[in-house]
Motif scaffolding. Structure first.
Motif, mmCIF file in Angstrom:
data_model
loop_
_atom_site.group_PDB
_atom_site.id
_atom_site.type_symbol
_atom_site.label_atom_id
_atom_site.label_comp_id
_atom_site.label_asym_id
_atom_site.label_seq_id
_atom_site.Cartn_x
_atom_site.Cartn_y
_atom_site.Cartn_z
ATOM 1 N N THR B 137 -4.865 -8.272 3.813
ATOM 2 C CA THR B 137 -6.264 -8.483 4.212
ATOM 3 C C THR B 137 -7.079 -7.196 4.153
ATOM 4 O O THR B 137 -8.281 -7.220 4.401
ATOM 5 C CB THR B 137 -6.346 -9.042 5.654
ATOM 6 N N LEU B 138 -6.446 -6.076 3.812
ATOM 7 C CA LEU B 138 -7.182 -4.803 3.733
ATOM 8 C C LEU B 138 -8.020 -4.740 2.460
ATOM 9 O O LEU B 138 -7.720 -5.407 1.474
ATOM 10 C CB LEU B 138 -6.211 -3.617 3.733
ATOM 11 N N SER B 139 -9.041 -3.887 2.480
ATOM 12 C CA SER B 139 -9.819 -3.653 1.258
ATOM 13 C C SER B 139 -8.978 -2.810 0.291
ATOM 14 O O SER B 139 -7.949 -2.247 0.676
ATOM 15 C CB SER B 139 -11.091 -2.894 1.604
ATOM 16 N N GLY B 140 -9.439 -2.724 -0.950
ATOM 17 C CA GLY B 140 -8.702 -1.974 -1.960
ATOM 18 C C GLY B 140 -8.457 -0.529 -1.547
ATOM 19 O O GLY B 140 -7.350 -0.009 -1.687
ATOM 20 N N GLY B 141 -9.484 0.101 -1.032
ATOM 21 C CA GLY B 141 -9.354 1.498 -0.627
ATOM 22 C C GLY B 141 -8.373 1.666 0.518
ATOM 23 O O GLY B 141 -7.548 2.583 0.521
ATOM 24 N N GLN B 142 -8.437 0.732 1.473
ATOM 25 C CA GLN B 142 -7.503 0.796 2.603
ATOM 26 C C GLN B 142 -6.061 0.554 2.143
ATOM 27 O O GLN B 142 -5.126 1.195 2.620
ATOM 28 C CB GLN B 142 -7.905 -0.237 3.667
ATOM 29 N N GLN B 143 -5.917 -0.367 1.184
ATOM 30 C CA GLN B 143 -4.576 -0.609 0.653
ATOM 31 C C GLN B 143 -4.035 0.634 -0.048
ATOM 32 O O GLN B 143 -2.843 0.936 0.027
ATOM 33 C CB GLN B 143 -4.586 -1.787 -0.334
ATOM 34 N N GLN B 144 -4.923 1.347 -0.739
ATOM 35 C CA GLN B 144 -4.490 2.575 -1.398
ATOM 36 C C GLN B 144 -4.028 3.604 -0.367
ATOM 37 O O GLN B 144 -3.009 4.267 -0.543
ATOM 38 C CB GLN B 144 -5.622 3.158 -2.246
ATOM 39 N N MET B 145 -4.790 3.700 0.728
ATOM 40 C CA MET B 145 -4.384 4.621 1.791
ATOM 41 C C MET B 145 -3.034 4.205 2.353
ATOM 42 O O MET B 145 -2.167 5.040 2.621
ATOM 43 C CB MET B 145 -5.422 4.616 2.914
ATOM 44 N N LEU B 146 -2.856 2.901 2.516
ATOM 45 C CA LEU B 146 -1.584 2.407 3.051
ATOM 46 C C LEU B 146 -0.444 2.713 2.078
ATOM 47 O O LEU B 146 0.643 3.119 2.498
ATOM 48 C CB LEU B 146 -1.673 0.905 3.326
ATOM 49 N N ALA B 147 -0.702 2.528 0.784
ATOM 50 C CA ALA B 147 0.348 2.807 -0.204
ATOM 51 C C ALA B 147 0.751 4.274 -0.150
ATOM 52 O O ALA B 147 1.941 4.616 -0.203
ATOM 53 C CB ALA B 147 -0.130 2.426 -1.606
ATOM 54 N N ILE B 148 -0.234 5.156 -0.026
ATOM 55 C CA ILE B 148 0.077 6.586 0.064
ATOM 56 C C ILE B 148 0.766 6.884 1.400
ATOM 57 O O ILE B 148 1.773 7.589 1.454
ATOM 58 C CB ILE B 148 -1.205 7.437 -0.096
ATOM 59 N N GLY B 149 0.233 6.293 2.469
ATOM 60 C CA GLY B 149 0.841 6.487 3.786
ATOM 61 C C GLY B 149 2.285 6.015 3.815
ATOM 62 O O GLY B 149 3.164 6.692 4.349
ATOM 63 N N ARG B 150 2.520 4.866 3.221
ATOM 64 C CA ARG B 150 3.871 4.317 3.167
ATOM 65 C C ARG B 150 4.812 5.276 2.432
ATOM 66 O O ARG B 150 5.949 5.503 2.857
ATOM 67 C CB ARG B 150 3.824 2.965 2.449
ATOM 68 N N ALA B 151 4.296 5.852 1.333
ATOM 69 C CA ALA B 151 5.119 6.799 0.579
ATOM 70 C C ALA B 151 5.410 8.056 1.403
ATOM 71 O O ALA B 151 6.484 8.634 1.315
ATOM 72 C CB ALA B 151 4.424 7.161 -0.728
ATOM 73 N N LEU B 152 4.445 8.455 2.226
ATOM 74 C CA LEU B 152 4.629 9.672 3.032
ATOM 75 C C LEU B 152 5.654 9.472 4.146
ATOM 76 O O LEU B 152 6.187 10.443 4.680
ATOM 77 C CB LEU B 152 3.296 10.106 3.652
ATOM 78 N N MET B 153 5.911 8.229 4.503
ATOM 79 C CA MET B 153 6.799 7.943 5.640
ATOM 80 C C MET B 153 8.218 8.452 5.435
ATOM 81 O O MET B 153 8.957 8.619 6.396
ATOM 82 C CB MET B 153 6.822 6.438 5.933
#
Ligand SMILES: Nc1ncnc2c1ncn2[C@@H]1O[C@H](COP(=O)(O)OP(=O)(O)O)[C@@H](O)[C@H]1O
Ligand SMILES: [Mg+2]
Lengths: 297, 238
Positions: B137-153
């Motif tokens: 349900t996130l916007s594209g930009g938020q999903q991108q942040m999540l994808a990067i955040g997920r990778a940083l985990m």
């Protein structure tokens, strides 16, 4: 009124068993795109273990544990021996493989155990009934409903709260990216099979305790129904499988109870017609899978 | 400086299609290295091969001096190497927080995982606000942040980013590039694939230019900005 209540209890009991089986099919399908028709044979295995444990004089609770563990073990072995080699093959190849596994097991049961139906010792309390007002309800029905609810709640908690359950959902949605997270493909698939075995084992105990017998083809009919339930609910959708199971249970029990005697012989076709009509109205099932289009393994 | 990633004669094939044709590429610790090139050049194939999502047909991948050629994807995260894939590919049916939990799947230290989560929430406060929401349900930009955040985990030493600015609004694109520079300043080495050449060269230390599966140019960001090869490659594409 009493009859309706009575039949509603029956419908929940039967629908619950279908729901557990359909859920087992859906868990595996959602992860590797395999419709495992040998799921029924997991049930049959659990049924035979229940029978042998009864003959050996084990307490029923212990027999149930062994039966469920046997179904889980068999499911994991099945994946390792038969399905791992065809994991990247087409859906059709996997489907045919599962038919082959089912047939091999059926022949083994027929030749190593017996082609005929065998009695299973079921404790007396499951044959008794309780009276609530004017309604008489079989204990086995109440146990079936309680066991189904307990399983559904446990599974929901596992899938929502446990790291490994969440990983299973992640793998069902995007297997490649799940692997990238460090989630091991083999582990998550083995876990899905173990879970489906657990569900089949519990369903088998419920099924056998209503019938007190087991035969080589025992699992075929309920799993065929569970397959219909899974499609009705939306293939690959876990909630859909549960709903589909209950809906199918209700259709069957209500038709058996309320269809005029002259039409009883058409009960099955009428029931399937209702399912087909529901599917025409909702082609992707009652609760479509959110990730059915996502790539599989 | 020490070398963190070395590709030697890397080849990636899809049946008859040769997507990557014997490329050599090197990334030093602490750098941002951009891999530029038009659509279909083989950039994603290169990245996917590095993290083990695509098999290596021939050649060698060295990570921190270790040969990791054809190491399965499952193992990459644990060794400190991960990818934020093209098209984001967040788990849409999982909550934002569960996506992050999956990013830390290989880690067992609960306190460290919590700290990593806090760090991601510091970088992207919006994710904290939406932590219980389904990622889909996130916007594209938020999903991108999540994808990067997920990778940083997984606390990567080397982070691969495949087109992180793809499909984002210009203002968000700028934020993403700023973030990448910030991550490098925090000590994460970055291997960046971009079609946004100007944005990438702004933050990159060095860049490689790829065309039809081959490296056709390399140099510092400044050199690349004035390179004729770059304009030539992108003439048709942009
Ligand atoms: N899964 C695949 N199967 C077959 N061909 C592919 C696949 N992925 C990419 N390709 C082909 O490989 C080439 C390189 O693709 P890709 O690595 O995605 O390029 P880029 O990321 O630079 O746009 C293209 O010709 C593309 O069509
Ligand atoms: Mg690409």
């Amino acid at each position: 009124m009493d009859l309706i209540l009575q039949q509603t209890v029956n419908a929940f009991a039967l629908g619950g068993t279908y729901a557990l089986l359909a859920l087992g099919l859906a868990v595996v399908f959602s992860i590797m795109g395999l419709i495992n028709f040998a799921h029924g044979e997991l049930m049959t295995i659990a049924g035979y273990v229940l029978m042998y444990c009864g003959l050996a004089g084990f307490p029923f609770a212990l027999s149930v544990c062994f039966a469920v563990m046997a179904a889980m073990t068999a499911a994991v072995v099945m994946e390792r021996v038969a399905f791992r080699t065809v994991r990247n093959a087409s859906g059709a190849t996997m489907l045919v493989t599962s038919f082959a596994v089912a047939m091999v097991l059926q022949v083994l049961f027929q030749n190593l155990i017996s082609a005929r139906s065998q009695p299973v010792i079921i404790p007396d309390f499951l044959g008794s009934s309780i009276r609530i007002g004017d309604v008489v309800i079989g204990t086995n029905k109440i146990v079936a409903i309680a066991a189904t609810l307990a399983m559904l709640v446990a599974l929901e908690l596992f899938m929502k709260k446990q790291k490994h359950g969440i990983a299973m959902r992640a793998a069902a949605e995007d297997f490649a990216i799940a692997r990238l997270m460090g989630i091991r493909g083999n582990t998550v698939i083995a876990g899905a099979f173990a879970l489906s075995g657990l569900l089949a084992g519990v369903a088998a105990v419920l099924w056998v305790s209503q019938r007190s017998s087991v035969d080589p083809l025992m699992g075929f009919t309920p799993v065929l129904k569970a397959f219909i339930a899974a499609i009705l609910g939306g293939l690959g959708s876990l909630r859909g499988a549960v709903l589909g199971g209950f809906v199918l249970g209700f259709i069957e029990v209500y038709l058996a109870a309320f269809l005029p005697a002259s039409m009883q012989e058409f009960r099955e076709p009428i029931g399937l017609t209702i399912v087909v009509l529901l599917l025409i109205a909702r082609p992707n099932g009652l609760i479509p899978s959110a990730t059915l289009q996502a790539q599989k393994v | 400086m020490t070398s963190i990633l070395d590709l030697k004669g890397l080849n990636v094939r899809y049946g008859a299609v040769e997507a990557v044709r014997g490329i050599d590429l090197n990334i030093q610790q602490g750098e941002i290295v951009a891999l530029l090139g038009a659509n279909g050049a083989g950039k994603s194939s290169t990245m996917n091969a590095v993290v083990g999502l695509e098999p290596v047909a021939s050649g060698q991948i060295m990570f921190e001096g270790r040969d990791i050629t054809n190491q399965p994807a499952e193992v990459s995260a644990q060794s400190g190497l991960t990818l934020s894939p093209e098209g984001r590919r967040v788990f849409g049916t999982l909550s934002v927080e569960d996506n992050l939990t999956m990013g830390a799947y290989t880690r067992t230290d609960a306190a460290a995982i919590l700290a990593a989560k806090e760090r991601v929430f510091d970088l992207f406060p919006i994710l904290q606000e939406r932590r219980t929401q389904y990622a889909g349900t996130l916007s594209g930009g938020q999903q991108q942040m999540l994808a990067i955040g997920r990778a940083l985990m997984c606390e990567p030493k080397l982070l691969l980013l495949d087109e992180p600015s793809l499909g984002l609004a210009p203002m968000i694109v700028e934020q993403v590039f700023e973030l990448i520079a910030k991550l490098r300043d925090q000590g994460v080495t970055i291997f960046l694939v971009e079609q946004n050449v100007a944005g990438a060269l702004n933050i990159a230390d060095r860049a490689y230019l790829m065309s039809s599966g081959k490296i056709v140019g390399a140099g510092t960001a400044a050199e690349m900005r004035t390179s004729g090869a770059l304009t030539e490659t992108f003439m048709g594409a942009q």
